[in-house]
Design a protein around this motif. Sequence first.
Motif, PDB file in Angstrom:
ATOM      1  N   ASP A 154      56.861  19.017 143.655  1.00  0.00           N
ATOM      2  CA  ASP A 154      57.103  20.427 143.289  1.00  0.00           C
ATOM      3  C   ASP A 154      57.795  21.198 144.411  1.00  0.00           C
ATOM      4  O   ASP A 154      58.533  22.143 144.162  1.00  0.00           O
ATOM      5  N   ILE A 155      57.533  20.813 145.664  1.00  0.00           N
ATOM      6  CA  ILE A 155      58.192  21.484 146.797  1.00  0.00           C
ATOM      7  C   ILE A 155      59.708  21.376 146.634  1.00  0.00           C
ATOM      8  O   ILE A 155      60.445  22.331 146.858  1.00  0.00           O
ATOM      9  N   PHE A 156      60.163  20.203 146.228  1.00  0.00           N
ATOM     10  CA  PHE A 156      61.604  19.987 146.109  1.00  0.00           C
ATOM     11  C   PHE A 156      62.143  20.660 144.853  1.00  0.00           C
ATOM     12  O   PHE A 156      63.260  21.151 144.840  1.00  0.00           O
ATOM     13  N   HIS A 165      54.823  16.838 148.158  1.00  0.00           N
ATOM     14  CA  HIS A 165      54.710  16.920 146.701  1.00  0.00           C
ATOM     15  C   HIS A 165      56.066  17.208 146.066  1.00  0.00           C
ATOM     16  O   HIS A 165      56.885  17.951 146.613  1.00  0.00           O
ATOM     17  N   VAL A 183      60.986  23.492 143.542  1.00  0.00           N
ATOM     18  CA  VAL A 183      61.098  24.950 143.726  1.00  0.00           C
ATOM     19  C   VAL A 183      62.191  25.329 144.716  1.00  0.00           C
ATOM     20  O   VAL A 183      62.760  26.404 144.628  1.00  0.00           O
ATOM     21  N   THR A 184      62.479  24.429 145.671  1.00  0.00           N
ATOM     22  CA  THR A 184      63.505  24.800 146.650  1.00  0.00           C
ATOM     23  C   THR A 184      64.910  24.426 146.185  1.00  0.00           C
ATOM     24  O   THR A 184      65.884  24.929 146.717  1.00  0.00           O
ATOM     25  N   LYS A 210      47.697  19.252 149.673  1.00  0.00           N
ATOM     26  CA  LYS A 210      48.391  18.699 148.508  1.00  0.00           C
ATOM     27  C   LYS A 210      49.910  18.828 148.662  1.00  0.00           C
ATOM     28  O   LYS A 210      50.659  17.907 148.366  1.00  0.00           O
ATOM     29  N   TYR A 211      50.360  19.984 149.107  1.00  0.00           N
ATOM     30  CA  TYR A 211      51.803  20.228 149.178  1.00  0.00           C
ATOM     31  C   TYR A 211      52.392  19.917 150.554  1.00  0.00           C
ATOM     32  O   TYR A 211      53.613  19.986 150.729  1.00  0.00           O
ATOM     33  N   PHE A 215      65.474  32.134 150.143  1.00  0.00           N
ATOM     34  CA  PHE A 215      65.099  31.732 148.781  1.00  0.00           C
ATOM     35  C   PHE A 215      64.187  30.508 148.827  1.00  0.00           C
ATOM     36  O   PHE A 215      63.117  30.483 148.212  1.00  0.00           O
ATOM     37  N   ARG A 216      64.604  29.515 149.603  1.00  0.00           N
ATOM     38  CA  ARG A 216      63.827  28.271 149.645  1.00  0.00           C
ATOM     39  C   ARG A 216      62.463  28.485 150.306  1.00  0.00           C
ATOM     40  O   ARG A 216      61.447  27.978 149.844  1.00  0.00           O
ATOM     41  N   ARG A 248      60.172  30.348 147.922  1.00  0.00           N
ATOM     42  CA  ARG A 248      59.712  29.495 146.835  1.00  0.00           C
ATOM     43  C   ARG A 248      58.481  28.673 147.215  1.00  0.00           C
ATOM     44  O   ARG A 248      57.562  28.488 146.427  1.00  0.00           O
ATOM     45  N   THR A 255      65.121  19.996 152.907  1.00  0.00           N
ATOM     46  CA  THR A 255      63.783  20.567 152.726  1.00  0.00           C
ATOM     47  C   THR A 255      62.784  19.927 153.689  1.00  0.00           C
ATOM     48  O   THR A 255      61.926  20.604 154.258  1.00  0.00           O
ATOM     49  N   LEU A 305      54.864  28.886 145.373  1.00  0.00           N
ATOM     50  CA  LEU A 305      54.242  27.687 144.797  1.00  0.00           C
ATOM     51  C   LEU A 305      52.789  27.562 145.265  1.00  0.00           C
ATOM     52  O   LEU A 305      51.871  27.375 144.460  1.00  0.00           O
TER      53      LEU A 305
END
Lengths: 186, 460
Positions: free
Chosen positions: A175-177, A173, A179-180, B66-67, B255-256, B259, B10, B263
């Motif tokens: 949003d993952i990118f 998703h 927020v990071t 979803k994520y 931090f990452r 997050r 990521t 979320l």
Amino acid sequence: MNKHMIISVMSKDRPGIIANITGAIYHLGGDLADLNQTVLCGYLTMILSASFDSEVTKEDLVAAISHIKTDCKFEVSIKELAVAGDDPAERPPEETYILTVQGPNKAGIVYGISQFCFEHNINILDLATTLKNNQYTMALQLDLRKCSIELESLQKELVIYARQSDLTIMIQHNDIFRVTHEISMP
Amino acid sequence: MLRSDQILATVEMIQKENLDVRTVTLGLNLLDCRGGNIDQTCDKIRNKILTYAGNFVATCEAMSSKYGIPVVNKRIAVTPIAFVGAGFNQDDFVRLAITLDEAATAVGVDILGGFSAQVEKGMTATDREFIASIPAALAATSKVCASINIATTQKGINMDAVAMMGKTIKDLAEMTADQGGFGAAKFVVFCNQPGDNPFMAGAIHGLEEAEAVLNVGVSGPGVIARSLERLIHNHPAPGTLQLDELAEEIKQTTFRVTRCGELIGRAVSLSLGIEFGVVDLSLAPTPTVGDSVGEIFKILGVDAIGAPGSTAILAMLNDAVKKGGIFASKTVGGLSGAFIPVMEDAMLAEAVGNGSLCLEKLEAMTCVCSVGLDMVAIPGSVDADTISAIIADEMAIGVVNCKTTAVRLIPVPGKEAGDYVSFGGLFGASPIMPIRNVGMSSRFIAWGGRMPAPVHSFKN
């Protein structure tokens, strides 16, 4: 300001191209709304959106740009719009996903992935590719709002596609990118 | 504009480096479940858990899908049960544990915490009944975890409770001797226990909390280890990389990681309509290769875990994790730091086996990490008073340093130092750690009473 135009320009990259083109628009009384540009293999391409008074024509703008003194001639294409384009949304839709594709370089990777997206009615919002040490990497931002299948089925199909084409494919998703990589939370 | 380098960093974090949300824990207040008798109370507890947590696991799984980030554990933490069962006897508390176990099974959560009491200053008659019930309650259940807070910086150490803990842990191990004393792995003794910690076995829903709250535990020692390795690999020349830069890398990576937890936690919270509590940004290892806190010691420069320098490394790691996480999350809480649970971390367990990590060094390291002597398998022959005295030492560290400390020791019945015990799954495996000076602390434990609060607790 009731005539809206989309202008696309390509030229060999050098200092001053954006000043030249936006100068031509300015001198015709144009109001620049948005501009996007990128450089690839030493060539710059940009797309601009601008509004003009009704008496300004496409030909006036082509003439203004062609009068710019430059070693490499600008390749220009202009489209008149009946109404101004939509303002870009403040944030992408909720169903925005990032697809990453990695694998040894070979012909047809981008075609294959984009055809896969097309077949599932997935719109590509943004796309970046890099080739390094013969490894090809694609990152695509996708809008799945009109996707013809559910996310779970899409993930399964991607696993099959990855296996068949010898690529590593991940979908996450958007949003993952966000927020990071960004300071603020969505 | 898409930055494929950032995106790939990521993607690597999720795909190859074991990034996950370690737990989403639903905290639930059960004080209103007290009925006129044990049957009514059990019914009310069952109904409340089913009402609040009916969709909990499915929602966590939907958000995970979803994520694209796994939510490894779905857990429930309840009000310390000694408060809920005020006036009940030992057998009633066992029945409460069985009810909690059945409710946890019915809603599909992995573990339920909060079979707990808070006795840092004194014990009520109920508290004594509750403590007496712990061995049978944990032996009769599979998903229930117990904890007890016996010390705080504000109130000092309840040494009567300390004395009882050694015996409780021994009884618990004996009652589950057929599983290597596994019952003791579900019981933890605390100093300064937080009321919003989502990690087990010490999760409770503190009295200060709202009706229902979602807390998230993020982990990711593997992610930190890989990012440090990459940074070191990219700076091969001596003198081009120093500790402050390594600390910065830990901070940014944390931090990452945090997050991602925030979320998913907020998405689950929104979907269930339950208030979001905190993110607990702890480095919690698992026995999986590449998901070890112990490995980070070696990457940061000691060739054996427990060698001089290990405490300093852990201090830096714990601090950098807190700094990265605190900025990443709106609300940080729980334990938040680095865990060093021996059995759950393959490399820490290995260090016990080869003798580089001893109990005394582990104790020193707990002064600067976020928990304490966690998941340490010790010989079954160690007497209750020695276990109590080990607990007293660890409680003193917490009281004086104004921090949470905890003890989760497993005296493995029939096994001695150097033997091996395995619980499987997330609980892991380890050689038995030798204990020195066994049987030398009984006179100290026999005093009982209270160890007064330290001078720096008097701030009013």
